[in-house]
Design a protein around this motif. Structure first.
Motif, PDB file in Angstrom:
ATOM      1  N   PHE A  91      38.734  52.681  -0.500  1.00  0.00           N
ATOM      2  CA  PHE A  91      37.746  52.804  -1.485  1.00  0.00           C
ATOM      3  C   PHE A  91      37.721  54.310  -2.005  1.00  0.00           C
ATOM      4  CE2 PHE A  91      33.747  54.064  -3.016  1.00  0.00           C
ATOM      5  CZ  PHE A  91      33.509  52.909  -3.811  1.00  0.00           C
ATOM      6  N   ALA A  92      37.816  54.468  -3.286  1.00  0.00           N
ATOM      7  CA  ALA A  92      37.633  55.728  -4.250  1.00  0.00           C
ATOM      8  C   ALA A  92      36.686  55.347  -5.226  1.00  0.00           C
ATOM      9  CB  ALA A  92      38.974  56.130  -4.644  1.00  0.00           C
ATOM     10  N   GLY A  93      35.758  56.353  -5.339  1.00  0.00           N
ATOM     11  CA  GLY A  93      34.808  56.206  -6.220  1.00  0.00           C
ATOM     12  C   GLY A  93      34.250  57.281  -6.813  1.00  0.00           C
ATOM     13  N   ILE A  94      33.362  57.419  -8.067  1.00  0.00           N
ATOM     14  CA  ILE A  94      32.746  58.443  -8.651  1.00  0.00           C
ATOM     15  C   ILE A  94      31.058  58.062  -8.701  1.00  0.00           C
ATOM     16  CG2 ILE A  94      34.492  59.410  -9.777  1.00  0.00           C
ATOM     17  CD1 ILE A  94      33.570  58.144 -12.326  1.00  0.00           C
ATOM     18  N   GLY A  95      30.400  58.896  -8.876  1.00  0.00           N
ATOM     19  CA  GLY A  95      28.892  58.500  -8.766  1.00  0.00           C
ATOM     20  C   GLY A  95      28.010  59.670  -9.572  1.00  0.00           C
ATOM     21  N   TYR A  96      26.798  59.273  -9.987  1.00  0.00           N
ATOM     22  CA  TYR A  96      25.849  60.111 -10.350  1.00  0.00           C
ATOM     23  C   TYR A  96      24.462  59.833  -9.860  1.00  0.00           C
ATOM     24  CZ  TYR A  96      22.506  61.806 -14.165  1.00  0.00           C
ATOM     25  OH  TYR A  96      21.434  62.289 -14.758  1.00  0.00           O
ATOM     26  N   GLN A  97      23.640  60.815  -9.586  1.00  0.00           N
ATOM     27  CA  GLN A  97      22.464  60.815  -9.093  1.00  0.00           C
ATOM     28  C   GLN A  97      21.460  61.732 -10.081  1.00  0.00           C
ATOM     29  OE1 GLN A  97      22.901  62.027  -5.075  1.00  0.00           O
ATOM     30  NE2 GLN A  97      23.278  60.013  -4.212  1.00  0.00           N
ATOM     31  N   ALA A 139      24.115  55.805  -9.427  1.00  0.00           N
ATOM     32  CA  ALA A 139      24.779  54.732 -10.151  1.00  0.00           C
ATOM     33  C   ALA A 139      26.461  55.316  -9.883  1.00  0.00           C
ATOM     34  CB  ALA A 139      24.489  54.505 -11.556  1.00  0.00           C
ATOM     35  N   GLY A 140      27.323  54.179  -9.837  1.00  0.00           N
ATOM     36  CA  GLY A 140      28.684  54.745  -9.711  1.00  0.00           C
ATOM     37  C   GLY A 140      29.862  53.639  -9.808  1.00  0.00           C
ATOM     38  N   LEU A 141      30.899  53.798  -9.810  1.00  0.00           N
ATOM     39  CA  LEU A 141      32.166  53.080 -10.222  1.00  0.00           C
ATOM     40  C   LEU A 141      33.182  53.312  -9.216  1.00  0.00           C
ATOM     41  CD1 LEU A 141      33.250  51.273 -12.176  1.00  0.00           C
ATOM     42  CD2 LEU A 141      34.005  53.023 -13.623  1.00  0.00           C
ATOM     43  N   GLY A 142      33.718  52.400  -8.704  1.00  0.00           N
ATOM     44  CA  GLY A 142      34.741  52.570  -7.601  1.00  0.00           C
ATOM     45  C   GLY A 142      35.970  51.575  -7.788  1.00  0.00           C
ATOM     46  N   LEU A 143      36.929  52.110  -7.232  1.00  0.00           N
ATOM     47  CA  LEU A 143      38.062  51.090  -6.992  1.00  0.00           C
ATOM     48  C   LEU A 143      38.455  50.819  -5.723  1.00  0.00           C
ATOM     49  CD1 LEU A 143      40.736  53.280  -9.462  1.00  0.00           C
ATOM     50  CD2 LEU A 143      39.409  50.953 -10.025  1.00  0.00           C
ATOM     51  N   ARG A 144      38.749  49.531  -5.376  1.00  0.00           N
ATOM     52  CA  ARG A 144      38.901  48.961  -3.955  1.00  0.00           C
ATOM     53  C   ARG A 144      40.384  48.765  -3.943  1.00  0.00           C
ATOM     54  NH1 ARG A 144      34.287  46.182  -1.986  1.00  0.00           N
ATOM     55  NH2 ARG A 144      35.112  44.552  -1.791  1.00  0.00           N
TER      56      ARG A 144
END
Length: 184
Positions: A49-55, A70-75
């Motif tokens: 799993f690799a992802g980026i997010g914002y809080q 909120a975030g967006l990831g690659l599986r």
């Protein structure tokens, strides 16, 4: 000589910052949610799993903060898929030991994936239907240093499940990830 426009001052870092960006990554596990805490055990998939997010935090009482994530990831695996998640996040920034601050946090919301992979695909097949939308739960421990408090390193569990049968009878996927956060 300052490179800033006249009248614009550089702002010092504020420990009560209320926004941050983060990146994270790590392997999926073959076990269930509770098994993922046993990171020293050999129960990892070849899928990552690799992802980026914002809080963004909008409420604070002493050392407790409440906000949204909120975030967006690659599986990454066979097959690969994408994930988007969002929900609430709570943090407590009370544990300081010398120059180190330990910050536990918990995020909870919904997760949407384009496809299931690894053990989650096997569990969905046993269930008899796809599970693109599941609950998202992410316990976390972050560490920062007083010399650079705007930066945090963290470990967390990226968990998707049916919420004890609320959405589906499935413990979807669990990834043990590490990450880096920049607070502003």
């Amino acid at each position: 000589m300052s490179c800033l426009a006249p009248g614009v001052q550089a702002q010092p870092y504020n420990a009560d910052t209320d926004e941050n960006l983060f990146i994270m990554g790590g392997p999926f596990t073959t076990g269930f949610f509770g098994d993922t805490f046993l990171f020293w055990q050999d129960h990892y998939e070849s899928n990552l799993f690799a992802g980026i997010g914002y809080q963004r935090f909008f409420y604070q009482y002493e050392s407790f903060k409440l906000g949204v994530e909120a975030g967006l990831g690659l599986r990454l695996g066979t097959p690969s898929s994408a994930e988007i998640w969002g929900g609430a996040v709570a943090r407590i920034t009370e544990f300081t030991f010398g120059d180190l601050t330990i910050t536990p946090a918990l995020s909870f919301g919904l997760s949407l994936v384009t496809d299931t992979i690894g053990i989650e695909a096997q569990r969905a097949e046993a269930l008899g239907h796809d599970v693109p939308v599941l609950f998202y739960l992410s316990p976390e421990i972050a560490i920062s240093n007083a010399a650079q408090p705007q930066w945090e390193a963290f470990g967390r569990i990226q968990h998707r499940s049916g919420g004890f049968g609320t959405i589906a009878e499935i413990d979807g996927s669990n990834a043990a990830v590490i990450g880096l956060r920049y607070k502003f």
